[in-house]
Every structure is written in C-alpha cells, then in structure tokens.
Design a protein around this motif. Structure first.
Motif, short mmCIF file in Angstrom:
data_model
loop_
_atom_site.label_atom_id
_atom_site.label_comp_id
_atom_site.label_asym_id
_atom_site.label_seq_id
_atom_site.Cartn_x
_atom_site.Cartn_y
_atom_site.Cartn_z
N THR A 8 0.82 -1.21 0.00
CA THR A 8 0.00 0.00 0.00
C THR A 8 0.85 1.26 0.00
O THR A 8 2.02 1.25 0.39
N ALA A 9 0.22 2.36 -0.38
CA ALA A 9 0.82 3.68 -0.28
C ALA A 9 0.65 4.17 1.16
O ALA A 9 -0.01 3.52 1.97
N ALA A 10 1.23 5.31 1.47
CA ALA A 10 1.16 5.87 2.82
C ALA A 10 -0.29 6.10 3.27
O ALA A 10 -0.60 5.99 4.45
N ASP A 11 -1.18 6.39 2.32
CA ASP A 11 -2.58 6.64 2.68
C ASP A 11 -3.41 5.36 2.78
O ASP A 11 -4.61 5.41 3.03
N GLY A 12 -2.78 4.19 2.61
CA GLY A 12 -3.47 2.91 2.74
C GLY A 12 -4.03 2.35 1.44
O GLY A 12 -4.54 1.24 1.41
N ALA A 13 -3.95 3.11 0.37
CA ALA A 13 -4.46 2.65 -0.93
C ALA A 13 -3.53 1.59 -1.52
O ALA A 13 -2.31 1.72 -1.45
N PRO A 14 -4.09 0.53 -2.10
CA PRO A 14 -3.26 -0.50 -2.73
C PRO A 14 -2.46 0.07 -3.90
O PRO A 14 -2.99 0.86 -4.69
N ARG A 15 -1.18 -0.31 -3.98
CA ARG A 15 -0.32 0.11 -5.10
C ARG A 15 0.07 -1.07 -5.96
O ARG A 15 0.29 -0.94 -7.15
N SER A 16 0.14 -2.26 -5.34
CA SER A 16 0.41 -3.49 -6.09
C SER A 16 -0.02 -4.66 -5.22
O SER A 16 -0.21 -4.52 -4.02
N PHE A 17 -0.20 -5.81 -5.87
CA PHE A 17 -0.53 -7.01 -5.13
C PHE A 17 0.02 -8.23 -5.85
O PHE A 17 0.24 -8.21 -7.05
N PHE A 74 -10.09 -5.56 -10.44
CA PHE A 74 -10.19 -6.49 -9.32
C PHE A 74 -10.84 -5.79 -8.14
O PHE A 74 -10.80 -4.56 -8.04
N GLN A 75 -11.38 -6.58 -7.23
CA GLN A 75 -11.82 -6.06 -5.94
C GLN A 75 -10.97 -6.70 -4.86
O GLN A 75 -10.93 -7.93 -4.74
N LEU A 76 -10.27 -5.86 -4.10
CA LEU A 76 -9.44 -6.30 -2.99
C LEU A 76 -10.16 -5.95 -1.69
O LEU A 76 -10.68 -4.84 -1.54
N VAL A 77 -10.19 -6.89 -0.75
CA VAL A 77 -10.91 -6.70 0.51
C VAL A 77 -9.93 -6.79 1.66
O VAL A 77 -9.18 -7.76 1.79
N ARG A 78 -9.92 -5.73 2.52
CA ARG A 78 -9.10 -5.75 3.73
C ARG A 78 -10.01 -6.05 4.91
O ARG A 78 -10.99 -5.35 5.14
N ASP A 79 -9.67 -7.08 5.67
CA ASP A 79 -10.54 -7.49 6.77
C ASP A 79 -10.11 -6.84 8.09
O ASP A 79 -9.19 -6.03 8.13
N ALA A 80 -10.76 -7.24 9.17
CA ALA A 80 -10.53 -6.65 10.49
C ALA A 80 -9.13 -6.92 11.02
O ALA A 80 -8.67 -6.23 11.93
N THR A 81 -8.43 -7.92 10.48
CA THR A 81 -7.08 -8.23 10.94
C THR A 81 -6.02 -7.62 10.01
O THR A 81 -4.85 -7.96 10.12
N ASP A 82 -6.44 -6.75 9.10
CA ASP A 82 -5.58 -6.14 8.09
C ASP A 82 -5.05 -7.14 7.08
O ASP A 82 -4.08 -6.88 6.38
N GLY A 83 -5.70 -8.28 6.98
CA GLY A 83 -5.38 -9.24 5.93
C GLY A 83 -6.12 -8.86 4.66
O GLY A 83 -7.17 -8.22 4.70
N TRP A 84 -5.58 -9.25 3.53
CA TRP A 84 -6.17 -8.92 2.23
C TRP A 84 -6.62 -10.17 1.50
O TRP A 84 -5.94 -11.19 1.53
N SER A 85 -7.75 -10.04 0.81
CA SER A 85 -8.27 -11.12 -0.04
C SER A 85 -8.70 -10.54 -1.37
O SER A 85 -9.08 -9.38 -1.45
N LEU A 86 -8.63 -11.37 -2.37
CA LEU A 86 -9.09 -11.01 -3.70
C LEU A 86 -10.51 -11.54 -3.84
O LEU A 86 -10.73 -12.75 -3.78
N ARG A 87 -11.45 -10.64 -3.97
CA ARG A 87 -12.85 -11.06 -4.09
C ARG A 87 -13.12 -11.58 -5.49
O ARG A 87 -13.83 -12.54 -5.67
N GLY A 88 -12.56 -10.94 -6.47
CA GLY A 88 -12.81 -11.42 -7.82
C GLY A 88 -12.20 -10.52 -8.86
O GLY A 88 -11.82 -9.39 -8.60
N ARG A 89 -12.18 -11.08 -10.03
CA ARG A 89 -11.69 -10.37 -11.21
C ARG A 89 -12.92 -9.92 -11.96
O ARG A 89 -13.77 -10.74 -12.31
N MET A 90 -13.02 -8.64 -12.20
CA MET A 90 -14.23 -8.09 -12.80
C MET A 90 -14.17 -8.11 -14.32
O MET A 90 -15.18 -8.24 -14.97
#
Length: 91
Positions: A8-17, A74-90
């Motif tokens: 992520t970037a400093a603001d929390g936005a995803p930059r790569s995965f 893509f949709q990336l989901v950050r959960d309550a533990t700060d883990g990331w999941s890929l919901r799907g490819r649009m």
C-alpha cells in the motif's frame, strides 16, 4: 476468497498485489468503500476486542507484472485483521 499480499501507499491505498507468482501493479486511481460483514455467516470469527464489523473494499485496475498489458479490474478486501483477499476479477 483468495488471500493476496498487498503493498500500500502511505494513505493505505493499494499500489500493487501478488497473486500466486504474478505481481500486479495498480495503474489507475483505486476506488474505496466499506461493506457490512454478515458476522453470523463469516468463515472465521472476528478477533476478540474488535468491534469492527465492516470490511474495506478497494476496486483497482491493474496490469500484470513488468510486461504491462491491458487493464484488469479487481476487488481487494481488507478485513478486520488487516489481511487482504481477492474477491474477484471483474474484467
């Protein structure tokens, strides 16, 4: 949902995965929103002490690896533990 490693970037936005062995670079400004978790249907309970029942969803347009190419959404989901999941490819 598939677990992914997100940088992520400093603001929390995803930059790569990283999905499997392929690195995807976010190539356009991502869009963020929050969704309620149906905690009673969750595959795993929320960590104790966290009152958060929302997940953060980021829709990103990304290009694969160093070779570039067309944009894929893509949709990336950050959960309550700060883990990331890929919901799907649009697309």
């Amino acid at each position: 949902m598939e677990r992914v490693l997100v940088r992520t970037a400093a603001d929390g936005a995803p930059r790569s995965f990283t999905r499997g062995s392929l690195n995807w670079r976010v190539a356009a400004e991502p869009v963020r929103w929050y969704e309620r978790v149906r905690w009673w249907e969750a595959q795993r309970p929320l960590p104790r002490g966290l009152g958060r029942v929302d997940v953060e969803v980021w829709q990103v347009q990304a290009t694969p690896g160093q070779r570039g190419g067309g944009l894929t959404t893509f949709q990336l989901v950050r959960d309550a533990t700060d883990g990331w999941s890929l919901r799907g490819r649009m697309s």
